[in-house]
Design a protein around this motif. Structure first.
Motif, PDB file in Angstrom:
ATOM      1  N   GLY A 148       0.839  -1.170   0.000  1.00  0.00           N
ATOM      2  CA  GLY A 148       0.000   0.000   0.000  1.00  0.00           C
ATOM      3  C   GLY A 148       0.888   1.239   0.000  1.00  0.00           C
ATOM      4  N   THR A 201      -3.376  -1.641   6.294  1.00  0.00           N
ATOM      5  CA  THR A 201      -4.833  -1.716   6.321  1.00  0.00           C
ATOM      6  C   THR A 201      -5.394  -1.020   7.554  1.00  0.00           C
ATOM      7  OG1 THR A 201      -4.805  -3.811   5.109  1.00  0.00           O
ATOM      8  CG2 THR A 201      -6.811  -3.276   6.316  1.00  0.00           C
ATOM      9  N   ALA A 204      -5.253   2.794   7.189  1.00  0.00           N
ATOM     10  CA  ALA A 204      -6.260   3.306   6.258  1.00  0.00           C
ATOM     11  C   ALA A 204      -7.657   3.290   6.880  1.00  0.00           C
ATOM     12  CB  ALA A 204      -6.249   2.485   4.968  1.00  0.00           C
ATOM     13  N   GLN A 207      -7.985   6.058   9.612  1.00  0.00           N
ATOM     14  CA  GLN A 207      -8.098   7.376   8.997  1.00  0.00           C
ATOM     15  C   GLN A 207      -9.488   7.587   8.402  1.00  0.00           C
ATOM     16  OE1 GLN A 207      -4.841   7.352   6.193  1.00  0.00           O
ATOM     17  NE2 GLN A 207      -3.367   8.134   7.701  1.00  0.00           N
ATOM     18  N   ARG A 267      -8.267   2.412  -1.987  1.00  0.00           N
ATOM     19  CA  ARG A 267      -6.806   2.400  -1.853  1.00  0.00           C
ATOM     20  C   ARG A 267      -6.200   1.854  -3.142  1.00  0.00           C
ATOM     21  NH1 ARG A 267      -4.365  -0.855   2.426  1.00  0.00           N
ATOM     22  NH2 ARG A 267      -2.741   0.715   2.574  1.00  0.00           N
TER      23      ARG A 267
END
Length: 301
Positions: A148, A201, A204, A207, A267
Motif C-alpha cells: 500500500g 490496512t 487506512a 483514517q 486504496r
C-alpha cells in the motif's frame, strides 16, 4: 589491511542476522567456516568486530563502522553487476521482490504473467509485514516492493498500478448481511477484528473512520488477514479486508460484503523502490510490465 570480498560477505551476513549459525545457513557454509572468516577479518582489522553477551552477539564500535562501509561496497558491486547485465540485455537476470502480506493474494498472478513473457528471469519473493518491508527498502535489500502507499518522508519512489478496495466483511448469517445502505454508525456498534496497529490496512481504516467522526471498536487484534477471515466466519465480529483477499470466500458463500454507505475505502497497490536506485534490466522490465497494462486483468475473476 588486506580484506577479501568473501570476508566482507560473511561479516555482513553475521552482522545482519546477529548469529553465526543463521549466517552460515544463509551463505550455505559451515559454522566453523564462517567463524574462521570473521576471525581472519578481525586479525586484519586489528580490533574485535563482535562481542558476545550471554547467547547474543553484537557489533562493537569497530564492527558498526565496518558494517557501514561493507554495505556501501556491496551496493557498489551490485550496481556494477546490474550495469553489466543491462549491457548484455534481458537474457536472464534475477528480481528480488518484497510483498506486503495482503499482496500475497495478487503478486503470484502478476509474476506468473510476467514470467510467461520473460521465462529466463528468476524471481525471489519475500512476503512480510509493512515494517519489515520498509526496512528492506531502506537497507536496499530488495529490488522492488508491492505494498500500500508508503509513509511520507522516506526516500522512496512509489507508483500506483492497481486499485485495492477495502470492504467490511461479515459471516453470511450476520444481522447486517442482508441490510442495504448501512450507516457507519450502525456497523461501528459491532465488535471488529482488526490487523495490528501499524499495518497499512489498519492505518487506512482508522483514517477513514476518524474522517467520518465515527469511533471504531477493535475488540480483537490479529497479525494476518487469514486470521481475520476465520474469526469473522466464526461469528466473532466484523472485519475489514482488501477485496482481493476474500474473493474465494465470497464465491464459496463463506463470507459476505456489507453494503455500507461510503464504502469501499479506495486504496491502491503501489510498486515501490528506493529513490535513485538503478534497477537491473530484469527489475525494470517487471516495473514496465506492471505499469503499462491493466493489472486487474491479470487477476482471477
Amino acid at each position: 589491511m588486506h580484506l577479501t570480498f568473501r570476508q566482507l560477505q560473511v561479516f555482513t551476513a553475521v552482522a545482519k542476522y546477529q548469529s553465526f549459525t543463521r549466517a552460515a545457513q544463509a551463505l550455505y557454509l559451515s559454522q566453523p567456516a564462517v567463524s574462521m572468516q570473521v576471525r581472519q577479518m578481525e586479525e586484519q582489522v586489528g580490533l574485535p568486530l563482535f562481542e558476545q553477551l550471554g547467547r547474543q552477539i553484537y557489533l562493537t564500535e569497530a564492527g558498526r563502522e565496518m558494517a557501514r562501509y561493507s554495505a556501501a561496497i556491496t551496493q557498489q558491486l551490485d550496481e556494477a553487476v546490474q550495469v553489466i547485465n543491462d549491457l548484455k540485455g534481458l537474457a536472464g537476470g534475477h528480481i528480488h521482490i518484497s510483498v506486503a502480506t495482503t499482496g500475497a493474494y495478487i503478486a503470484p498472478y502478476l509474476l506468473a504473467a510476467f514470467s510467461k513473457l520473460h521465462p529466463q528471469v528468476t524471481v525471489s519473493m519475500d512476503v512480510t509485514n509493512r515494517e519489515t518491508l520498509l526496512h528492506q527498502l531502506a537497507e536496499n535489500e530488495v529490488d522492488v516492493a508491492i505494498m500500500g502507499r508508503p509513509p511520507a518522508g522516506l526516500s522512496l519512489e512509489a507508483t500506483a498500478f492497481l486499485e485495492n478496495p477495502l470492504v467490511i466483511i461479515a459471516a453470511p448469517d450476520h444481522p447486517l448481511a442482508q441490510v442495504r445502505a448501512i450507516t457507519l454508525e450502525a456497523v461501528a456498534a459491532y465488535p471488529f477484528i482488526m490487523r495490528e496497529s501499524g499495518s497499512g490496512t489498519r492505518i487506512a481504516v482508522e483514517q477513514f473512520f476518524e474522517k467520518a467522526s465515527v469511533a471504531l471498536h477493535a475488540s480483537i487484534e490479529v497479525s494476518s488477514h487469514e486470521a481475520i477471515k476465520h474469526a469473522v466466519r466464526a461469528g466473532m465480529g466484523l472485519g475489514i479486508a482488501s477485496l482481493h483477499t476474500v474473493r474465494e470466500e465470497l464465491l464459496a458463500g463463506h463470507l459476505a460484503v456489507l453494503d455500507v454507505q461510503g464504502m469501499p475505502i479506495e486504496r491502491h497497490w503501489y510498486l515501490v523502490h528506493r529513490q535513485g536506485k538503478r534497477l537491473s534490466a530484469a527489475a525494470q522490465a517487471f516495473r514496465d510490465f506492471l505499469l503499462n497494462q491493466d493489472a486487474a486483468r491479470l487477476l482471477p475473476a
